[in-house]
Design a protein around this motif. Structure first.
Motif, PDB file in Angstrom:
ATOM      1  N   ALA A  81       0.911  -1.107   0.011  1.00 24.84           N
ATOM      2  CA  ALA A  81       0.022   0.094  -0.232  1.00 24.84           C
ATOM      3  C   ALA A  81       0.974   1.318  -0.135  1.00 24.84           C
ATOM      4  CB  ALA A  81      -0.847  -0.038   1.151  1.00 24.84           C
ATOM      5  N   ALA A  82       0.348   2.131  -0.454  1.00 20.98           N
ATOM      6  CA  ALA A  82       0.970   3.505  -0.738  1.00 20.98           C
ATOM      7  C   ALA A  82       1.322   4.160   0.729  1.00 20.98           C
ATOM      8  CB  ALA A  82       0.413   4.473  -1.481  1.00 20.98           C
ATOM      9  N   ASP A  83       0.328   4.262   1.647  1.00 23.15           N
ATOM     10  CA  ASP A  83       0.635   4.544   2.832  1.00 23.15           C
ATOM     11  C   ASP A  83       1.395   3.961   3.786  1.00 23.15           C
ATOM     12  OD1 ASP A  83      -1.015   2.697   3.240  1.00 23.15           O
ATOM     13  OD2 ASP A  83      -2.487   3.622   4.631  1.00 23.15           O
ATOM     14  N   GLU A  84       1.956   2.669   3.566  1.00 18.64           N
ATOM     15  CA  GLU A  84       2.886   1.969   4.485  1.00 18.64           C
ATOM     16  C   GLU A  84       4.246   2.473   4.057  1.00 18.64           C
ATOM     17  OE1 GLU A  84       2.938  -2.227   3.827  1.00 18.64           O
ATOM     18  OE2 GLU A  84       0.812  -2.207   3.716  1.00 18.64           O
ATOM     19  N   PRO A  85       5.180   2.332   5.158  1.00 20.57           N
ATOM     20  CA  PRO A  85       6.584   2.708   4.807  1.00 20.57           C
ATOM     21  C   PRO A  85       7.113   1.528   3.950  1.00 20.57           C
ATOM     22  CG  PRO A  85       6.305   1.654   7.097  1.00 20.57           C
ATOM     23  CD  PRO A  85       4.838   1.993   6.612  1.00 20.57           C
ATOM     24  N   ASN A  86       8.435   1.809   3.343  1.00 16.63           N
ATOM     25  CA  ASN A  86       8.689   1.080   2.163  1.00 16.63           C
ATOM     26  C   ASN A  86       8.851  -0.233   2.749  1.00 16.63           C
ATOM     27  OD1 ASN A  86       9.933  -0.030   0.207  1.00 16.63           O
ATOM     28  ND2 ASN A  86      11.120   1.767  -0.357  1.00 16.63           N
TER      29      ASN A  86
END
Length: 175
Positions: free
Chosen positions: A115-120
């Motif tokens: 997901a885009a909102d997670e840290p890498n």
């Protein structure tokens, strides 16, 4: 007095419940034999038509038969038809293949991306003992790791450079 039916499920002499009797038709055997016999009969008639002189065919009572040229044309057309069938299916497969610039050649609707909102998650799992989550790696990240970052095509002196330079060995520290 002897029992006539099955005795019990543990008896070695009689299965319980009784096994169903198999009712099997022998029609496929007869159809297969008829098809095999008919095929060989037609092949013999074809060979007689192709190889016997006209006098023998007329003597057998056949007053009309196709021209002998068809004895060669039918097998030749059959071979061409089979080859064209293979060519057609090959051409349809090529026509249905997406182009190299199409995104479906790289990924599909079943791709598992973070997901885009997670840290890498790729950086979080860079530790030596980490068990990473299962994700598909984006093609841009793969290209960056394999080929390095893109550099300009010409340097200051105007000489051509390679488009990509390899990454230096760097250790990524997790946050």
């Amino acid at each position: 007095m002897a029992e006539t039916g099955p005795t019990s499920p543990v008896s070695p002499l009689a299965p319980y419940p009784p096994l169903p009797t198999e009712v099997r038709s022998r029609a496929p055997e007869f159809y297969g034999f008829a098809a095999w016999s008919g095929t060989y009969l037609l092949f013999v008639i074809y060979l007689l038509w192709a190889l016997l002189p006209d006098e023998y065919i007329v003597w057998l009572g056949v007053s009309w038969y196709p021209n002998r040229d068809w004895a060669l044309l039918l097998p030749a057309y059959s071979v061409i038809l089979v080859l064209l069938t293979y060519f057609t299916y090959f051409a349809l497969a090529i026509a249905g293949t997406p182009s190299f610039s199409d995104m479906s050649t790289i990924t599909d609707s079943r791709a598992s991306l973070p997901a885009a909102d997670e840290p890498n998650p790729y950086l979080l799992n860079a530790c030596e003992n980490a068990i990473p989550e299962l994700y598909d790696i984006p093609i841009g990240l793969v290209n960056r790791v394999v080929y390095g970052r893109r550099k300009p095509e010409n340097d200051a002196a105007g000489e051509a450079r390679p488009l990509y330079t390899p990454l230096t060995s760097a250790v990524v520290e997790p946050h």
